[in-house]
Design a protein around this motif. Structure first.
Motif, PDB file in Angstrom:
ATOM      1  N   UNK B 304       1.658  -8.879   2.524  1.00  0.00           N
ATOM      2  CA  UNK B 304       0.389  -9.576   2.260  1.00  0.00           C
ATOM      3  C   UNK B 304      -0.503  -8.761   1.345  1.00  0.00           C
ATOM      4  N   UNK B 305       0.112  -8.060   0.392  1.00  0.00           N
ATOM      5  CA  UNK B 305      -0.694  -7.087  -0.326  1.00  0.00           C
ATOM      6  C   UNK B 305      -1.651  -7.721  -1.329  1.00  0.00           C
ATOM      7  N   UNK B 306      -1.312  -8.905  -1.829  1.00  0.00           N
ATOM      8  CA  UNK B 306      -2.228  -9.500  -2.815  1.00  0.00           C
ATOM      9  C   UNK B 306      -3.405 -10.186  -2.139  1.00  0.00           C
ATOM     10  N   UNK B 307      -3.315 -10.439  -0.864  1.00  0.00           N
ATOM     11  CA  UNK B 307      -4.431 -11.099  -0.180  1.00  0.00           C
ATOM     12  C   UNK B 307      -5.160 -10.124   0.747  1.00  0.00           C
ATOM     13  N   UNK B 308      -4.720 -10.032   1.991  1.00  0.00           N
ATOM     14  CA  UNK B 308      -5.461  -9.217   2.958  1.00  0.00           C
ATOM     15  C   UNK B 308      -5.454  -7.728   2.623  1.00  0.00           C
ATOM     16  N   UNK B 309      -4.368  -7.247   2.051  1.00  0.00           N
ATOM     17  CA  UNK B 309      -4.240  -5.803   1.852  1.00  0.00           C
ATOM     18  C   UNK B 309      -4.379  -5.396   0.387  1.00  0.00           C
ATOM     19  N   UNK B 310      -5.132  -6.181  -0.379  1.00  0.00           N
ATOM     20  CA  UNK B 310      -5.248  -5.881  -1.805  1.00  0.00           C
ATOM     21  C   UNK B 310      -5.925  -4.528  -2.034  1.00  0.00           C
ATOM     22  N   UNK B 311      -6.749  -4.138  -1.067  1.00  0.00           N
ATOM     23  CA  UNK B 311      -7.439  -2.855  -1.231  1.00  0.00           C
ATOM     24  C   UNK B 311      -6.442  -1.694  -1.256  1.00  0.00           C
ATOM     25  N   UNK B 312      -5.290  -1.864  -0.584  1.00  0.00           N
ATOM     26  CA  UNK B 312      -4.306  -0.780  -0.567  1.00  0.00           C
ATOM     27  C   UNK B 312      -3.709  -0.562  -1.959  1.00  0.00           C
ATOM     28  N   UNK B 313      -3.659  -1.620  -2.767  1.00  0.00           N
ATOM     29  CA  UNK B 313      -3.191  -1.445  -4.145  1.00  0.00           C
ATOM     30  C   UNK B 313      -4.174  -0.551  -4.894  1.00  0.00           C
ATOM     31  N   UNK B 314      -5.455  -0.864  -4.713  1.00  0.00           N
ATOM     32  CA  UNK B 314      -6.480  -0.045  -5.358  1.00  0.00           C
ATOM     33  C   UNK B 314      -6.373   1.396  -4.890  1.00  0.00           C
ATOM     34  N   UNK B 315      -6.196   1.566  -3.568  1.00  0.00           N
ATOM     35  CA  UNK B 315      -6.119   2.910  -3.010  1.00  0.00           C
ATOM     36  C   UNK B 315      -4.980   3.700  -3.609  1.00  0.00           C
ATOM     37  N   UNK B 316      -3.820   3.084  -3.724  1.00  0.00           N
ATOM     38  CA  UNK B 316      -2.670   3.830  -4.221  1.00  0.00           C
ATOM     39  C   UNK B 316      -2.681   4.006  -5.729  1.00  0.00           C
ATOM     40  N   UNK B 317      -2.984   2.941  -6.436  1.00  0.00           N
ATOM     41  CA  UNK B 317      -2.813   3.018  -7.885  1.00  0.00           C
ATOM     42  C   UNK B 317      -4.059   3.529  -8.601  1.00  0.00           C
ATOM     43  N   UNK B 318      -5.228   3.311  -8.009  1.00  0.00           N
ATOM     44  CA  UNK B 318      -6.458   3.753  -8.674  1.00  0.00           C
ATOM     45  C   UNK B 318      -7.054   4.988  -8.007  1.00  0.00           C
TER      46      UNK B 318
END
Lengths: 782, 416
Positions: B304-318
């Protein structure tokens, strides 16, 4: 909007900001403070390791001849990460594979399932990303069937893998050892430090175990990045495997072969069965183990690919002589008259005996109410210690031991004015390295035992209760009522005063009998080597050097000193001279065996021994070194359940010397010297092994020290000890000894037999592989 | 831009029709030409740019989280990127509409907005589809889905602001005061309970909580009697306890909530999601792995990374800089929203702002807190960043309402 509402909005603003600040702080903790921990988790989350095992180093003899090497085996493997993703989880592929390698599909399924606490082998305990080997040593046709039809066998591969190979079968098996898969426990405790991986093979016995770090090398690791579904996305890093180092030994293939052959012939001659025999050949100047053999042995290749339970049980079965056990360094027993060399040292060093002094070798010795007999009751009259060793007179050493025992207070057990007791014989035995590990570079060495007065008391304290119980209840399980009564009487006595170190025990000790002294053949060999080299006790060492595959010498294992004998050089020289007489002088116990030996060129110093073992034939001992005047090799042979030392052990030793010096054959040690240089291993990894199998030319040459590996040299430079020997018969497997010359210590013993229920006392010999010892006949106590 | 064009058109007309001194006319002209008082000029551009910025970053994060999977499935890896941007565009249009409509007109139509949202909630119960255990979606043709509960948030904010923001007249004394009385509070509660009940039937526990906290916040700011506010908080606590005690939630919902407190986070299910999200965020460190280069993200470890857990993408990649930046941007949005509320001339505007702030704050805190492992998993999207059309539309309408309030918050010669 009124002001109060504005204030509430401001309060809301504070609340909002503090919530966001909380998130920011938490983010900092997670990403910066705890980041390492999570990054590690991420790593294991994401990275899968595929291990390419390093090629294990070879084990080479002193001339570079491989004793253990690697051969390639065609192995068919199933990659579960591929088959699991097939629609039927690889079922069809396994069924097809089963047809190719003639193994039921069920069995294949079992082999590739993952081991867990519940799932026991056959199963796979390696990484799920590592292909699981399902068939080893398949034919090229079978391998091709798989390789050429990747469409029919997706996820199945066939490739060459290195497995251990033993070109000489069971030769030196106890020394070489074997490999086994790493256990979970080892993996947990030492995995990181030692670079173990799941499914790594590690040495668990013999040299494979001791020098595992050198031999194993470093496995190559390919770290694959995978996604959540385990699909490989890329390679994170790759390290190539680094082959292990070759281990060069002091052990010499030729000598080892001759030793094992001579032992085997003797066992055959004795009638086989579960008989055992062992021998040790040491380089007295370094402690290097030139040969060490124990029969029965086993072929370590049964451990390749995992030993079956059935095989393992057979190898540990006493009915087969427990082939896994090396009697040479893992067994011990009474040393018999070979101990007299040590007793001579005690007499001269501690008890003031002189070399030219004469002592009465009477037929009997009366000590209290007990009569000690010379072997076969013979009398030699007044003789020197030299002669006492040559003919192996018991009574003279009994007398020294008795005097020493009296000086220690006799039965007063070293109390009062006799405290502390000197116990010269015990102390000398300890100084000779008995009763403790020699420091051999193999695991599982037997310590043997040397029991002093305090030790005897401690043993008695442990056994007292069961002695007293036996005194009361007798031995109802013993069928012979006379024997049973004798045992009971003994137990009754032992119950009362078994703690006493009596005169019988002391005198028996001095002639290598009784229960208070038990030595391994290796210990006796190191002691004789120390006598031979002028007093240095070496730690026997098999390994000489570790050599990298490219020929670079990584490490040498220099001689390791264990101690110095507390005996003056003069006395040691006297003993060496006396021992030389054993094989040459009239009446010498081994003169008959060595009658045709070129003693003028390679004089041999030796001592025979015959140790009594209750309920079995005698243990035949032969401890020796050569050349007697400039010792280089010590040879000890032990053959339990056979006969006298001269009868069985001495001929085996003679055959070993014949092999070493090339009497009637090519010399295994040209010039009577071990190779001075390490074998040359070429840059490409091939080994320039010195060929030694030169045909016998009918002559042997004792070459100077500096000429190793040259082969026979005829003609000697002036001033060198070079000499040409006449060709000699090597058929003297059973040497005729002169009547009455073969002597061992067989006087009546003052045994402390263990009560049946108490288990063996401290000094039970394993050499004899006798399950237990019952009280001996003719027991008498002063 | 558009504003300039309008002013230029208006300029000549004024010149022609107003015989005022040239100098004064010129000054007025300059003022109007420079757009100092134009509605576009007076929008809160900080707020607007932050919102657009967050949405664009969200589009990139959604892209990063989905392109691998889409590519593997043989689809267009940019599908979600494009859709998120399309949602943003539609949302901006909807927001513009919400800005343009005078909120006093809006107030008049508030009952219809509210009733409309109720119709949507009933419709989803009748015709909706179940996704992730919640019966929350109405599937439209061409791959679009509508989530009426998102719009219920807007309706509730508008409705509650209307009820709480009007001048309250004491029935007995006839005195008018701005603080709502008991009757108003009861009315608001009634207003809230209906959509809550309908959303509970879906069930969408997260949205219910948003509605509860939004109402509570608006009540508190409106000056409702303190005993009501405290009593409601107490009720909420008791209710929450009872829910867990008597297992009134669906098993999956309870699992989400309890996995937050239970030890074994990494095993599977909801705890697994959070553990993977935390690993991904921690993996970013300070500087991040770079957009499209997060191993956890690209390895699709976080569900569910593009919806509920989108912040984790920011955390890892940014990294901390990027993810912290997002929190800062959210802070700016909320700060500006509260400033708008603060500057509002009437209670209605202030309460609109309060409602929107409570809604955004609750969702942001719960969503990011969930990714960071300090809040339970509730399935709430992160405003502007999470992928989701309805959510984006509702958020943009809310922002439009904020701008609307701002435009009318000062004396304005050009007010409609």
């Amino acid at each position: 909007m009124n002001d109060r509402m504005r204030i509430r909005v401001l309060l809301l603003r504070v609340l909002v900001l503090s919530l966001l600040a909380t998130l920011g702080a938490r983010l900092w903790v997670l990403q910066v403070l705890d980041g390492d921990h999570y990054r590690q988790v991420a790593e294991t989350n994401r990275v899968r390791e595929v291990v390419t095992p390093a090629t294990r180093g070879m084990i080479l003899d002193d001339r570079g001849q491989p004793l253990v090497r690697n051969r390639t085996s065609l192995v068919i493997s199933v990659n579960r990460s591929a088959t699991d993703r097939q629609a039927d989880h690889g079922k069809a592929v396994l069924a097809r594979l089963a047809g190719v390698i003639n193994t039921p599909a069920d069995e294949l399924t079992r082999r590739i399932r993952f081991c867990t606490a519940q799932v026991k082998p056959p199963c796979w305990n390696g990484s799920p990303y590592q292909p699981v080997p399902v068939a080893k040593d398949v034919s090229p046709q079978q391998a091709l069937a798989v390789i050429e039809h990747p469409d029919r066998f997706p996820g199945v591969s066939a490739d060459l893998q290195a497995v251990r190979e033993y070109p000489h079968g069971s030769l030196a098996a106890h020394e070489l050892g074997y490999l086994a898969p790493v256990t979970q426990d080892q993996l947990d405790k030492q995995g990181d430090e030692k670079g173990y991986h799941l499914n790594s093979l590690i040495g668990v016995a013999g040299l494979e175990s001791t020098y595992d770090d050198e031999l194993r090398g470093t496995d190559g690791v390919e770290r694959l990045e995978v996604d959540r579904f385990g699909r490989v996305a890329g390679t994170a890093s790759t390290t190539a495997p680094v082959s292990g180092d070759h281990l060069v030994l002091n052990l010499d293939l030729g000598v080892q072969q001759a030793t094992e052959q001579a032992l085997q012939d003797t066992i055959n001659q004795l009638g086989g069965g579960n008989r055992t025999a062992s021998a040790v050949v040491l380089d007295v100047r370094t402690g290097g183990v030139v040969a060490m053999a124990s029969l029965p042995s086993y072929n370590p290749s049964v451990f390749v690919g995992g030993v079956s339970e059935q095989d393992y049980r057979a190898l540990s079965d006493p009915a087969n002589g427990i082939p896994l056990l090396s009697r040479a360094y893992q067994g011990s027993g009474a040393a018999g008259s070979t101990f007299k060399a040590i007793s001579t040292a005690v007499a001269m060093q501690n008890l003031g005996a002189k070399g030219d002094q004469r002592y009465d070798c009477a037929p009997t010795l009366q000590i209290g109410d007990q009569v000690f007999h010379n072997f076969d009751g013979e009398s030699a009259g007044p003789i020197t210690l030299h002669q006492a060793l040559v003919i192996s007179c018991d009574v003279i050493f009994d007398q020294f031991a008795y005097d020493s025992w009296l000086a220690d207070g006799g039965l007063r057990n070293g109390r009062g004015p006799y405290s502390p007791p000197k116990e010269y014989f015990v102390r000398m035995a300890q100084a000779m390295g008995f009763g403790k590990a020699t420091g051999l570079d193999l695991p599982g060495e037997a310590k043997g035992s040397v029991v002093d007065r305090a030790g005897a008391k401690a043993i008695w304290a442990e056994l007292k209760d069961s002695y007293c119980r036996r005194a009361k209840n007798g031995y109802p399980e013993e069928s012979d009522p006379v024997k049973a009564e004798r045992f009971r009487k003994y137990a009754a006595e032992a119950c009362v005063d078994g703690y006493l170190y009596n005169a019988g025990a002391a005198t028996q000790f001095a002639i290598g009998q009784g229960q208070y002294l038990s030595v391994s053949p290796l210990q006796l060999a190191t002691a004789y080597a120390a006598i031979a080299n002028g007093g240095t006790l070496w730690k026997p060492t098999l390994a000489k050097a570790a050599v990298a595959p490219d020929g670079r010498v990584v490490q040498t294992f220099p001689p390791r000193k264990a101690g110095t004998l507390p005996v003056s050089p003069e006395i040691l020289a006297y003993i060496r001279g006396s021992l030389a007489g054993v094989t040459t002088e009239g009446g010498g116990t081994a003169t008959g065996v060595f009658a045709d030996w070129p003693s003028t060129i390679v004089p041999i110093a030796a001592k025979t021994g015959t140790a009594e073992v209750e309920g079995k034939g005698d243990t035949s001992w032969f401890a020796s070194f050569a050349p007697a005047n400039d010792p280089r090799f010590a040879v000890v042979v032990t053959i339990p359940d056979s006969g006298t030392g001269a009868e069985y052990a001495a001929p085996v030793a003679k055959r070993i010397y014949q092999a070493i010096y090339g009497v009637g054959q090519a010399a295994a040690m040209p010039g009577g010297q071990p190779p001075a240089a390490l074998p040359k291993i070429n840059r490409d990894g091939t080994i320039a092994a010195t060929s030694l199998r030169v045909p016998p030319v009918g002559t042997i040459v004792a070459a100077p020290v500096s000429a190793p590996g040259r082969g026979p040299v005829v003609g000697a430079p002036a001033g060198s000890p070079l000499a040409v020997l006449p060709a000699l018969s090597t058929t003297a497997d059973v040497a005729r000894t002169g009547p009455g010359l073969a002597t061992g210590a067989t006087g009546p013993a003052a045994w402390h037999p263990p009560p049946g229920s108490a288990g063996p006392p401290a000094a039970v010999g394993v050499l004899s592989s006798a399950p237990s010892r019952a009280p001996p006949a003719g027991t008498a106590r002063p | 831009m558009g504003g300039g064009v309008v002013n230029q058109e208006a300029g000549p007309t004024a010149l022609r029709s107003s015989p005022v001194p040239v100098r004064g006319r010129i000054g007025q002209l300059r003022d109007r030409a420079s757009g100092r008082h134009s509605p576009l000029r007076r929008l809160d551009w900080t707020l607007q740019l932050c919102v657009i910025g967050l949405s664009v970053v969200g589009a990139l994060l959604v892209w990063s989280a989905t392109r691998q999977r889409l590519g593997e499935a043989g689809g267009d890896p940019q599908t979600f990127l494009k859709r998120h941007l399309l949602n943003l565009a539609i949302g901006l249009v909807l927001g513009a509409v919400a800005t343009v409509v005078d909120y006093r007109v809006l107030r008049a139509y508030a009952p219809f907005v509210y009733l409309g949202s109720l119709v949507g909630l009933v419709a989803v119960l009748l015709f909706g589809s179940t996704i992730n255990g919640a019966h929350s979606w109405i599937v439209l043709p061409a791959g679009f889905q509508l989530q009426p509960s998102e719009f219920a948030k807007v309706a509730l904010v508008v409705g509650a602001a209307m009820l709480l923001g009007e001048q309250h007249e004491d029935r007995h004394t006839g005195i008018r005061h701005s603080a709502p009385g008991h009757g108003d509070v009861l009315l608001v509660l009634g207003l809230t309970v209906v959509p809550i009940a309908l959303i509970m039937l879906q069930p969408d526990f997260g949205t219910v909580m948003v509605l509860v906290f939004t109402t509570l916040g608006m009540l508190a700011v409106s000056g409702a009697p303190r005993r009501w506010v405290l009593g409601l908080i107490l009720c909420g606590v008791l209710f929450g306890g009872a829910i867990l005690q008597f297992h009134l939630l669906q098993p999956y919902q309870e699992a989400r909530l309890t996995s937050f407190v239970s030890e074994n986070k990494a095993s599977s299910g909801t705890g697994y999601n959070v553990a993977q999200a935390m690993i991904a965020i921690a993996n970013g460190g300070i500087h991040g792995r770079g957009l499209l280069h997060g191993q956890q993200t690209q390895g699709q470890f976080v569900p569910e990374q593009q919806t509920d857990f989108v912040f984790s993408v920011a955390g890892e990649e940014l990294g901390y800089l990027g993810a912290g930046g997002i929190i800062v941007l959210l802070g700016v949005v909320l700060w500006r929203a509260l400033s708008i509320g603060f500057a509002s001339q009437d209670s209605f505007g202030a309460l609109i702002a309060t409602g929107v702030v409570c809604w955004f704050t609750f969702q942001s805190f719960v969503n990011v807190g969930m990714c960071l492992g300090i809040m339970p998993v509730t399935g709430l999207p992160l405003p502007f960043l999470s992928y989701g059309g309805s959510s984006m539309f509702a958020n943009m309408i809310a922002v439009g309402l904020l701008q609307n309030v701002r435009l009318r918050s000062r004396s304005d010669p050009y007010a409609l």
